[in-house]
Scaffold this active site. Structure first.
Site, PDB file in Angstrom:
ATOM      1  N   HIS A 124     -13.923  -2.157  -0.813  1.00 28.95           N
ATOM      2  CA  HIS A 124     -12.724  -1.795   0.287  1.00 28.95           C
ATOM      3  C   HIS A 124     -12.981  -2.339   1.806  1.00 28.95           C
ATOM      4  O   HIS A 124     -12.750  -1.910   2.818  1.00 28.95           O
ATOM      5  CB  HIS A 124     -12.785  -0.257   0.340  1.00 28.95           C
ATOM      6  CG  HIS A 124     -11.511   0.457   0.649  1.00 28.95           C
ATOM      7  ND1 HIS A 124     -10.979   0.974  -0.310  1.00 28.95           N
ATOM      8  CD2 HIS A 124     -10.502   0.514   1.763  1.00 28.95           C
ATOM      9  CE1 HIS A 124      -9.480   1.516   0.070  1.00 28.95           C
ATOM     10  NE2 HIS A 124      -9.369   1.111   1.400  1.00 28.95           N
ATOM     11  N   TYR A 147      -2.528   5.297  -4.086  1.00 25.40           N
ATOM     12  CA  TYR A 147      -3.700   6.078  -3.967  1.00 25.40           C
ATOM     13  C   TYR A 147      -3.385   7.416  -4.383  1.00 25.40           C
ATOM     14  O   TYR A 147      -2.291   8.012  -4.670  1.00 25.40           O
ATOM     15  CB  TYR A 147      -4.026   6.340  -2.371  1.00 25.40           C
ATOM     16  CG  TYR A 147      -4.846   5.323  -1.696  1.00 25.40           C
ATOM     17  CD1 TYR A 147      -6.413   5.159  -1.746  1.00 25.40           C
ATOM     18  CD2 TYR A 147      -4.043   4.225  -0.924  1.00 25.40           C
ATOM     19  CE1 TYR A 147      -7.085   4.392  -0.963  1.00 25.40           C
ATOM     20  CE2 TYR A 147      -4.715   3.188  -0.208  1.00 25.40           C
ATOM     21  CZ  TYR A 147      -6.093   3.228  -0.203  1.00 25.40           C
ATOM     22  OH  TYR A 147      -6.715   2.324   0.142  1.00 25.40           O
ATOM     23  N   ARG A 189     -12.282 -15.963   4.300  1.00 23.60           N
ATOM     24  CA  ARG A 189     -11.810 -16.450   5.508  1.00 23.60           C
ATOM     25  C   ARG A 189     -11.394 -17.922   5.522  1.00 23.60           C
ATOM     26  O   ARG A 189     -10.997 -18.319   6.601  1.00 23.60           O
ATOM     27  CB  ARG A 189     -12.885 -16.057   6.601  1.00 23.60           C
ATOM     28  CG  ARG A 189     -13.193 -14.582   6.855  1.00 23.60           C
ATOM     29  CD  ARG A 189     -12.050 -13.927   7.568  1.00 23.60           C
ATOM     30  NE  ARG A 189     -12.425 -12.469   7.969  1.00 23.60           N
ATOM     31  CZ  ARG A 189     -12.365 -11.499   7.103  1.00 23.60           C
ATOM     32  NH1 ARG A 189     -11.799 -11.697   5.601  1.00 23.60           N
ATOM     33  NH2 ARG A 189     -12.743 -10.223   7.312  1.00 23.60           N
ATOM     34  N   THR A 191      -6.086   2.322  -6.590  1.00 29.05           N
ATOM     35  CA  THR A 191      -7.339   2.000  -5.585  1.00 29.05           C
ATOM     36  C   THR A 191      -8.244   3.309  -5.591  1.00 29.05           C
ATOM     37  O   THR A 191      -7.562   4.423  -5.382  1.00 29.05           O
ATOM     38  CB  THR A 191      -6.996   1.704  -4.228  1.00 29.05           C
ATOM     39  OG1 THR A 191      -6.252   0.453  -4.140  1.00 29.05           O
ATOM     40  CG2 THR A 191      -8.451   1.483  -3.457  1.00 29.05           C
ATOM     41  N   GLY A 248     -12.576  -9.074  -0.262  1.00 28.32           N
ATOM     42  CA  GLY A 248     -13.595  -8.972   0.896  1.00 28.32           C
ATOM     43  C   GLY A 248     -14.246 -10.158   1.534  1.00 28.32           C
ATOM     44  O   GLY A 248     -14.871 -10.984   0.880  1.00 28.32           O
ATOM     45  N   SER A 273       0.827  -1.341  -0.238  1.00 30.82           N
ATOM     46  CA  SER A 273       0.127   0.153  -0.065  1.00 30.82           C
ATOM     47  C   SER A 273       0.755   1.320  -0.051  1.00 30.82           C
ATOM     48  O   SER A 273       2.044   1.300   0.605  1.00 30.82           O
ATOM     49  CB  SER A 273      -0.887   0.107   1.091  1.00 30.82           C
ATOM     50  OG  SER A 273      -1.739   1.156   1.565  1.00 30.82           O
ATOM     51  N   LYS A 307      -8.516  -1.108  -8.646  1.00 30.92           N
ATOM     52  CA  LYS A 307      -9.123  -2.047  -7.476  1.00 30.92           C
ATOM     53  C   LYS A 307     -10.142  -0.959  -6.946  1.00 30.92           C
ATOM     54  O   LYS A 307     -10.235   0.186  -6.937  1.00 30.92           O
ATOM     55  CB  LYS A 307      -8.089  -2.145  -6.156  1.00 30.92           C
ATOM     56  CG  LYS A 307      -8.687  -3.167  -5.328  1.00 30.92           C
ATOM     57  CD  LYS A 307      -7.305  -3.218  -4.189  1.00 30.92           C
ATOM     58  CE  LYS A 307      -7.837  -4.273  -3.124  1.00 30.92           C
ATOM     59  NZ  LYS A 307      -9.012  -3.553  -2.305  1.00 30.92           N
TER      60      LYS A 307
END
Length: 393
Positions: free
Chosen positions: A280, A131, A315, A157, A312, A109, A256
């Site tokens: 997000h 960004y 798991r 993003t 998103g 990021s 994204k």
């Protein structure tokens, strides 16, 4: 001696991370928006899809390999670019090293605590995520720095909504400096979890929350709060801005935060190689459905022109299989990685990837598929007749 990992699944990792982290840090990790409907919806969507297991012709070997953005990876899970991984001293470098060990790519990021140079040095399959912060000349300098560092792909993003409200509370604003007054203000949070703070002291450092990949025009590294103020003051990029960025980079490029067929087609028009359907992690507009629900519609519209990824709520390995069966090329995993990192640093991050890979194999064994390329929608059972929600645009 290898670090003992104190969890066997990601639900355990989440519970342990909440206990280990100071409250303000946990709130930043858990995040979400407003009432958290979308945060929960991202998990709920996966629970509304099932499988029909088979007992004959079960595979004895599995091919999970794929290629995304020109990078060959061992299984279809990439590390999502998540900012400020200073929740553990290992940080982004530890996560990147874990991803390399697992045979996959890592996203870095703009808001990372570690530099692109340091991360790319431990994982050659590093994707730098941008960004839109500041002017074009600043953005160009950051892109070129990522290129020099060895980043293999660029991710932009676009889906952050700057909404500061959460019904369960928000963390305090990140600091714009670490002067004595700020340290005194933050001390109660740090000392509330002495084991967490002690892990930093043993490394001879503190979590100072600087963002080296958002350096200013003079090359200075700002604190998170300073960079965030500039982010909020920067007008959002236009289509022409993103087109300029794509041409500037010239290499593998992902957008994204896509949520509509219209935006997916615009990404194809500007020459994107991949898109990631994303809200997000529940941090965009609360009330928006899980990207999983409209994944098939987007794949049908542009899947033959661009790789479609999704993130998103993932798991379990079975969640990855569900996404692939609906047409995704691969998935991105973010918050789950933070849970593992918080629990056990690099070893915890690796354990998250290993748990997901094992779950993919176990699910494919159960449904009789040996290759991820064979997965299709017929492998799934829709438990809720309203599951699929085509984008309205």
């Amino acid at each position: 001696m290898a670090t003992r990992v104190p969890f066997k699944n990601l639900a355990e990792a989440e519970r342990l991370a909440k206990r280990k982290l100071p409250k303000a840090v946990w709130l930043a990790v858990k995040a979400g928006n407003e009432q958290g409907w979308t945060l929960d919806e991202n998990l709920r969507a996966f629970s509304e899809l099932g499988f029909s297991p088979t007992v004959f012709d079960r595979p004895t070997s599995f091919d999970l390999r794929t290629t995304v953005l020109g990078m060959d990876i061992d299984f279809p899970v990439l590390v999502s670019p998540v900012g400020a991984q200073a929740i553990h001293p290992d940080g982004e470098v530890g996560v990147a090293r874990a991803a390399a060990r697992a045979g996959t790519a890592t996203g870095l990021s703009s808001w990372a605590s570690d530099s692109a140079e340091d991360v790319a040095a431990v994982n050659p399959n590093t994707m730098f995520q941008l960004y839109w912060v500041g002017k074009r000349d600043q953005i160009e300098a950051r892109v070129e720095a990522a290129r020099r560092a060895g980043a293999k792909a660029l991710i932009v993003t676009l889906d952050w909504s700057h909404t500061p409200r959460r019904d369960w509370g928000v963390p305090p604003a990140p600091p714009s400096s670490l002067d004595l007054r700020t340290m005194v203000r933050l001390a109660p949070e740090a000392l509330s979890r002495p084991a967490w703070f002690g892990s930093y002291l043993r490394r001879g450092r503190i979590p100072e929350l600087k963002v080296p990949n958002l350096f200013d025009r003079m090359g200075n590294v700002p604190y998170f709060g300073t960079a965030w103020a500039e982010f909020e003051a920067t007008p959002p990029p236009t289509w022409d801005d993103v087109k300029w960025l794509r041409e500037l980079w010239g290499g593998p490029f992902m957008v994204k935060g896509i949520n509509t067929i219209r935006d997916a087609k615009l990404c194809v028009d500007l020459g994107a190689d991949a898109i990631s359907l994303s809200n997000h992690g529940g941090n965009n507009i609360d009330g928006s459905p899980s990207p999983l629900r409209y994944l098939p519609s987007v794949v049908e519209a542009v899947g033959d022109q661009v790789d479609v990824l999704v993130d998103g709520g993932i798991r379990r390995g079975s969640d990855v299989v569900k996404a692939l069966a609906l047409g995704a090329k691969a998935v991105l995993v973010g918050r789950a990685m933070l849970y593992g990192l918080a629990c056990a640093g690099e070893a915890g991050a690796y354990a998250v990837l290993d748990i997901l890979r094992s779950g993919i194999r176990e699910t494919m064994y159960g449904i009789g598929r040996s290759s991820i390329r064979d997965l299709e929608r017929a492998d799934l059972m829709v438990l809720n007749s309203d599951f699929f929600v085509p984008p309205t645009r």
